[in-house]
Design a protein around this motif. Structure first.
Motif, PDB file in Angstrom:
ATOM      1  N   ASN A  56       0.947  -1.013   0.020  1.00  0.00           N
ATOM      2  CA  ASN A  56      -0.500  -0.052   0.056  1.00  0.00           C
ATOM      3  C   ASN A  56       1.023   1.192   0.020  1.00  0.00           C
ATOM      4  OD1 ASN A  56      -2.607  -1.743  -0.359  1.00  0.00           O
ATOM      5  ND2 ASN A  56      -2.893  -1.109   2.086  1.00  0.00           N
TER       6      ASN A  56
ATOM      7  N   LYS B 183       2.577   1.465  -2.984  1.00  0.00           N
ATOM      8  CA  LYS B 183       1.617   1.833  -4.181  1.00  0.00           C
ATOM      9  C   LYS B 183       0.684   3.682  -4.130  1.00  0.00           C
ATOM     10  CE  LYS B 183      -3.152   1.238  -6.597  1.00  0.00           C
ATOM     11  NZ  LYS B 183      -2.755   2.792  -7.473  1.00  0.00           N
ATOM     12  N   SER B 184       1.207   3.815  -2.867  1.00  0.00           N
ATOM     13  CA  SER B 184       0.873   4.950  -2.603  1.00  0.00           C
ATOM     14  C   SER B 184       1.599   6.413  -2.959  1.00  0.00           C
ATOM     15  CB  SER B 184       0.367   5.725  -0.848  1.00  0.00           C
ATOM     16  OG  SER B 184      -0.359   4.759  -0.392  1.00  0.00           O
ATOM     17  N   TRP B 185       2.740   5.445  -2.953  1.00  0.00           N
ATOM     18  CA  TRP B 185       3.979   6.923  -2.765  1.00  0.00           C
ATOM     19  C   TRP B 185       4.314   7.052  -4.594  1.00  0.00           C
ATOM     20  CZ3 TRP B 185       6.734  10.438  -2.069  1.00  0.00           C
ATOM     21  CH2 TRP B 185       7.976  11.045  -2.451  1.00  0.00           C
TER      22      TRP B 185
ATOM     23  N   ASP C 163       1.834   6.465  -6.313  1.00  0.00           N
ATOM     24  CA  ASP C 163       0.162   7.824  -7.196  1.00  0.00           C
ATOM     25  C   ASP C 163       0.953   8.882  -6.946  1.00  0.00           C
ATOM     26  OD1 ASP C 163      -0.830   5.049  -7.483  1.00  0.00           O
ATOM     27  OD2 ASP C 163      -2.093   5.277  -5.846  1.00  0.00           O
TER      28      ASP C 163
END
Length: 177
Positions: free
Chosen positions: A76, A79-81, A83
């Motif tokens: 997560n 993925k957040s980084w 994004d």
């Protein structure tokens, strides 16, 4: 229809306003709304049960695959980084910081050039030349036959040694008297 947008109370409306609306509805409309209310509550309950079953099934699949909470958290975060780094704001900020770094580097380079120029100016000044000549004279008096010249560091070192030598010689003369 039975469901008018003006008849649905907003969250936080006071009870008096809600009761006032119920009084304007006919018995038949109220019965119809109660049935619909019961139906919607039952659908919500069913959906909650289905969701709980799906979450349980998901947890079982993850357990079988060996996916634990830490791995999930890591994925997560990754993925957040990704994004974040793909956003326009991040790209613009990164570009701006890069340009600022380049400008700062150029400024430091020019400051270094200015400092170097100032040192050259000081070294070529009459005061510094006079000081350098005095150090040379002192060196020749104490040091002896070395040719004049050399870099400033050597001259200062020689002067310091000469001064120390003079002090030792004076102390020896005082002790012999």
């Amino acid at each position: 229809g039975l469901l008018r947008s003006d008849s649905i109370p907003e969250v936080g409306e006071d009870a008096a306003a809600t009761v006032g609306m119920a009084e304007t509805l006919s018995e038949e409309e109220q019965d119809e709304l109660r049935k619909e209310l019961a139906k919607v509550e039952e659908e919500i309950q069913t959906l909650s049960q289905v969701l709980a079953a799906k979450e349980k099934h998901l947890a079982e699949i993850k357990r079988k695959l060996g996916i634990n909470s830490l791995q999930e958290l890591r994925q997560n975060i990754t993925k957040s980084w990704q994004d974040v780094t793909s956003t326009t704001a991040y790209k613009k900020t990164s570009e701006t910081l890069s340009q600022a770094g380049q400008k700062a580097s150029a400024a430091f380079s020019s400051v270094g050039s200015v400092i170097t120029k100032k040192f050259e100016d000081v070294r070529n000044s009459p005061t510094f030349k006079s000081f350098e000549e005095k150090v040379e004279n002192l060196k020749s008096k104490v040091g002896g036959s070395k040719p004049a010249g050399g870099d400033f560091g050597e001259v200062l070192s020689s002067a310091a040694n000469a001064s120390a030598t003079e002090t030792i010689a004076e102390q020896m003369q005082e002790e012999s008297h």
